[in-house]
Design a protein around this motif. Structure first.
Motif, mmCIF file in Angstrom:
data_model
loop_
_atom_site.group_PDB
_atom_site.id
_atom_site.type_symbol
_atom_site.label_atom_id
_atom_site.label_comp_id
_atom_site.label_asym_id
_atom_site.label_seq_id
_atom_site.Cartn_x
_atom_site.Cartn_y
_atom_site.Cartn_z
ATOM 1 N N ARG A 158 -5.923 3.116 6.676
ATOM 2 C CA ARG A 158 -5.144 3.975 5.650
ATOM 3 C C ARG A 158 -5.549 3.379 4.320
ATOM 4 O O ARG A 158 -5.747 4.079 3.420
ATOM 5 C CB ARG A 158 -3.650 4.039 5.972
ATOM 6 C CG ARG A 158 -3.194 5.130 7.076
ATOM 7 C CD ARG A 158 -2.008 5.604 6.786
ATOM 8 N NE ARG A 158 -1.025 4.307 6.838
ATOM 9 C CZ ARG A 158 -0.341 3.790 7.607
ATOM 10 N NH1 ARG A 158 -0.647 4.545 8.971
ATOM 11 N NH2 ARG A 158 0.595 2.830 7.591
ATOM 12 N N TRP A 166 -15.960 -0.308 -3.894
ATOM 13 C CA TRP A 166 -15.172 1.166 -3.864
ATOM 14 C C TRP A 166 -15.413 1.992 -4.844
ATOM 15 O O TRP A 166 -15.422 3.177 -4.580
ATOM 16 C CB TRP A 166 -13.741 0.855 -3.889
ATOM 17 C CG TRP A 166 -13.270 0.475 -2.412
ATOM 18 C CD1 TRP A 166 -13.057 1.078 -1.439
ATOM 19 C CD2 TRP A 166 -13.009 -1.177 -2.139
ATOM 20 N NE1 TRP A 166 -12.756 0.343 -0.324
ATOM 21 C CE2 TRP A 166 -12.808 -1.091 -0.584
ATOM 22 C CE3 TRP A 166 -13.181 -2.273 -2.481
ATOM 23 C CZ2 TRP A 166 -12.650 -2.307 0.002
ATOM 24 C CZ3 TRP A 166 -13.044 -3.549 -1.967
ATOM 25 C CH2 TRP A 166 -12.822 -3.353 -0.630
ATOM 26 N N ALA A 189 -8.803 3.951 3.033
ATOM 27 C CA ALA A 189 -9.077 5.445 2.461
ATOM 28 C C ALA A 189 -8.398 5.509 0.987
ATOM 29 O O ALA A 189 -8.874 6.142 0.158
ATOM 30 C CB ALA A 189 -8.365 6.401 3.478
ATOM 31 N N GLU A 190 -7.323 4.823 0.930
ATOM 32 C CA GLU A 190 -6.761 4.754 -0.501
ATOM 33 C C GLU A 190 -7.691 4.177 -1.285
ATOM 34 O O GLU A 190 -7.634 4.387 -2.513
ATOM 35 C CB GLU A 190 -5.477 3.804 -0.151
ATOM 36 C CG GLU A 190 -4.294 4.667 0.511
ATOM 37 C CD GLU A 190 -3.118 3.523 0.450
ATOM 38 O OE1 GLU A 190 -2.938 2.404 -0.321
ATOM 39 O OE2 GLU A 190 -2.151 3.612 1.297
ATOM 40 N N ARG A 215 -9.447 10.114 6.676
ATOM 41 C CA ARG A 215 -7.978 10.278 7.243
ATOM 42 C C ARG A 215 -7.787 11.122 8.353
ATOM 43 O O ARG A 215 -6.993 10.741 9.103
ATOM 44 C CB ARG A 215 -7.207 10.960 6.247
ATOM 45 C CG ARG A 215 -6.956 9.913 4.893
ATOM 46 C CD ARG A 215 -5.612 10.441 3.976
ATOM 47 N NE ARG A 215 -5.543 9.649 3.016
ATOM 48 C CZ ARG A 215 -6.062 9.542 1.514
ATOM 49 N NH1 ARG A 215 -6.917 10.629 1.240
ATOM 50 N NH2 ARG A 215 -5.697 8.572 1.028
ATOM 51 N N ALA A 245 -12.773 9.608 1.816
ATOM 52 C CA ALA A 245 -11.223 9.348 2.015
ATOM 53 C C ALA A 245 -10.855 10.594 2.770
ATOM 54 O O ALA A 245 -10.043 10.378 3.836
ATOM 55 C CB ALA A 245 -10.468 9.171 0.748
ATOM 56 N N TYR A 274 -17.690 4.862 10.113
ATOM 57 C CA TYR A 274 -18.007 5.480 8.771
ATOM 58 C C TYR A 274 -19.196 5.755 8.436
ATOM 59 O O TYR A 274 -19.506 6.786 7.918
ATOM 60 C CB TYR A 274 -17.576 4.288 7.829
ATOM 61 C CG TYR A 274 -16.086 3.783 7.609
ATOM 62 C CD1 TYR A 274 -15.218 4.538 8.291
ATOM 63 C CD2 TYR A 274 -15.606 2.658 7.384
ATOM 64 C CE1 TYR A 274 -13.688 4.245 8.315
ATOM 65 C CE2 TYR A 274 -14.422 2.072 7.502
ATOM 66 C CZ TYR A 274 -13.447 2.864 7.904
ATOM 67 O OH TYR A 274 -12.102 2.501 7.857
ATOM 68 N N THR A 288 -10.821 4.136 -1.135
ATOM 69 C CA THR A 288 -11.798 4.803 -1.461
ATOM 70 C C THR A 288 -11.284 5.931 -2.619
ATOM 71 O O THR A 288 -12.318 6.346 -3.597
ATOM 72 C CB THR A 288 -12.489 5.474 -0.347
ATOM 73 O OG1 THR A 288 -12.492 4.536 0.579
ATOM 74 C CG2 THR A 288 -13.630 6.150 -0.545
ATOM 75 N N GLU A 289 -10.212 6.620 -2.483
ATOM 76 C CA GLU A 289 -9.943 7.407 -3.297
ATOM 77 C C GLU A 289 -9.316 6.974 -4.617
ATOM 78 O O GLU A 289 -9.680 7.630 -5.603
ATOM 79 C CB GLU A 289 -8.615 8.302 -2.821
ATOM 80 C CG GLU A 289 -8.210 9.417 -3.105
ATOM 81 C CD GLU A 289 -7.292 10.257 -2.296
ATOM 82 O OE1 GLU A 289 -7.393 11.411 -2.226
ATOM 83 O OE2 GLU A 289 -6.480 9.776 -1.849
#
Length: 419
Positions: free
Chosen positions: A67, A13, A70-71, A25, A21, A119, A73-74
């Motif tokens: 979700r 990641w 995405a978290e 979303r 991210a 993705y 990744t961020e």
């Protein structure tokens, strides 16, 4: 082995751009729809309507997984315990709903495949460097593998808990079945709910088998059908519907070479009575042949000797009855008392039996039989024709015959006068 929380904090990641991210979303709902469609098409266990409990759990779990991705990744180092708890709970729900880990893991694999493709499309649409696809695919595989492991752990934990609960329920059921009801008119709770918790369909009839010196006794392939408990060195088995299905034959085969007895078939709430009969049959055998071992084994059927077991159960009362009813033998020499008792027994077996018939039954000369019958007439008189006396005398004589190793057929405490 690294925990899932540690896995989520590792590469790849850190190699993914934070901007990914923001791309994921807004498209979560569309990706969820694609994953759900593919999973329902390829994994039969999840083809239920989406407005069902299964459908809602599927949608919720896929949405949460996206979700979380995405978290990560961020914020690759963010806490993930709340997601881990969810997927363990998902595994538990899957077990309680009767599904398998195979179906669960298949759903994760299908989701990973669809997610990787979508993705990669996002990377291409956003004109991000194409070399991101490699760490992106790696991240998807690590993510889905970690979620799958957590769900399987939840599934297995629920399975173990259920097996423990099932064992406790079966133990409680067998103890309840074998417990003799107490006096006082207390009404016992129905067996049905306890049997349901034990996953043991309540049968119309049961029979109890006692296997002596059982050790680790089992009946191959019958664990679910039989209720088993160990009492000391004995194994006690509650056999449902003993008259059908051949289960008793399988128990007998498994007990080959051992000493065992099966009680009579009774209603389920009388299982304790079947157990009592089986034990009495084994105890009676041991008294008759105390030196007999288990060589070759024996499998007794208590229902073939219920009358004897009934008398043995009340043997002490039977002895008192004998002293009262057969007290006329007390002052006789032992040998004479024995012979007269045998003659009385032969006489009582049939109304109006003549001296020749008594002689034939006993294997003695008719003249000897006449002498004994005259003596019985002197001792008991008109009582020989009284049905009540005859019944009591037969009970007493049978009780003494069963206990012959411990007492004489006259009265147990009468003095021995010789012949």
């Amino acid at each position: 082995m690294a925990s899932s929380a540690e896995t989520f904090r590792r590469e790849p990641w850190h190699e993914l751009p934070v901007a990914l991210a923001a791309l994921i979303r807004p498209r979560i709902d569309a990706i969820v729809a694609d994953m759900v469609e593919a999973i329902r098409e390829e994994v039969s266990a999840y083809r239920r309507p989406l407005d069902s409990a299964v459908g809602r759990d599927l949608l919720d779990s896929i949405r949460r997984a996206l979700r979380q991705f995405a978290e990560l990744t961020e914020h690759p180092d963010s806490p993930q315990d709340h997601h881990i708890r969810h997927f363990r709970h998902l595994g538990r729900i899957e077990f309680l709903n009767g599904r398998t880990t195979d179906g669960l893991q298949a759903a994760f694999r299908v989701g990973a495949r669809v997610g990787s493709r979508r993705y990669a499309e996002l990377v291409q649409e956003a004109s991000l460097p194409p070399q991101l696809v490699v760490p992106l695919h790696e991240a998807v595989l690590i993510h889905i593998n970690a979620l799958s492991n957590e769900a399987v752990q939840g599934f297995l934990a629920a399975q173990l808990r259920s097996e423990d609960e099932l064992k406790r329920a079966r133990r409680a059921l067998v103890e309840r079945l074998l417990e003799q009801p107490r006096g006082g008119g207390q009404e016992q709770a129905p067996l049905g709910p306890l049997a349901s918790r034990a996953r043991w369909p309540l049968p119309r009839t049961v029979a109890c088998v006692v296997v002596r010196s059982a050790g680790r006794f089992t009946v191959p392939g019958a664990d679910a059908e039989l209720l088993t408990v160990h009492r000391g060195s004995d194994a006690v088995l509650v056999v449902p519907e003993p008259g059908t299905g051949g289960l008793i034959d399988r128990v007998r085969s498994a007990a080959r070479g051992r000493v065992a007895a099966v009680g009579p078939a009774v209603a389920a709430h009388e299982a304790w009575l079947s157990l009592q009969c089986a034990r009495l049959a084994l105890d009676h055998r041991a008294e008759r042949a105390p030196a007999a071992g288990a060589e070759g084994g024996v499998f007794l059927h208590a229902d073939e000797e219920l009358a004897d077991l009934h008398l043995l159960r009340s043997a002490h009362i039977g002895l008192l009855l004998g002293r009262r009813v057969l007290g006329a033998f007390a002052e006789l020499p032992r040998g004479r008392a024995v012979r007269l008792a045998e003659t009385l027994d032969a006489l009582l077996m049939s109304w109006g039996r003549t001296a020749p018939e008594v002689a034939q039954a006993l294997g003695i000369h008719p003249q000897t039989a006449r002498k004994r019958l005259r003596r019985l007439d002197e001792l008991f008189g008109d009582r020989l024709g009284d049905p009540h006396f005859r019944f009591e005398a037969q009970l007493a004589l049978r009780t003494y015959a069963l206990r012959r190793n411990a007492t004489s057929p006259r009265t147990p405490d009468a003095p021995d006068r010789g012949r």
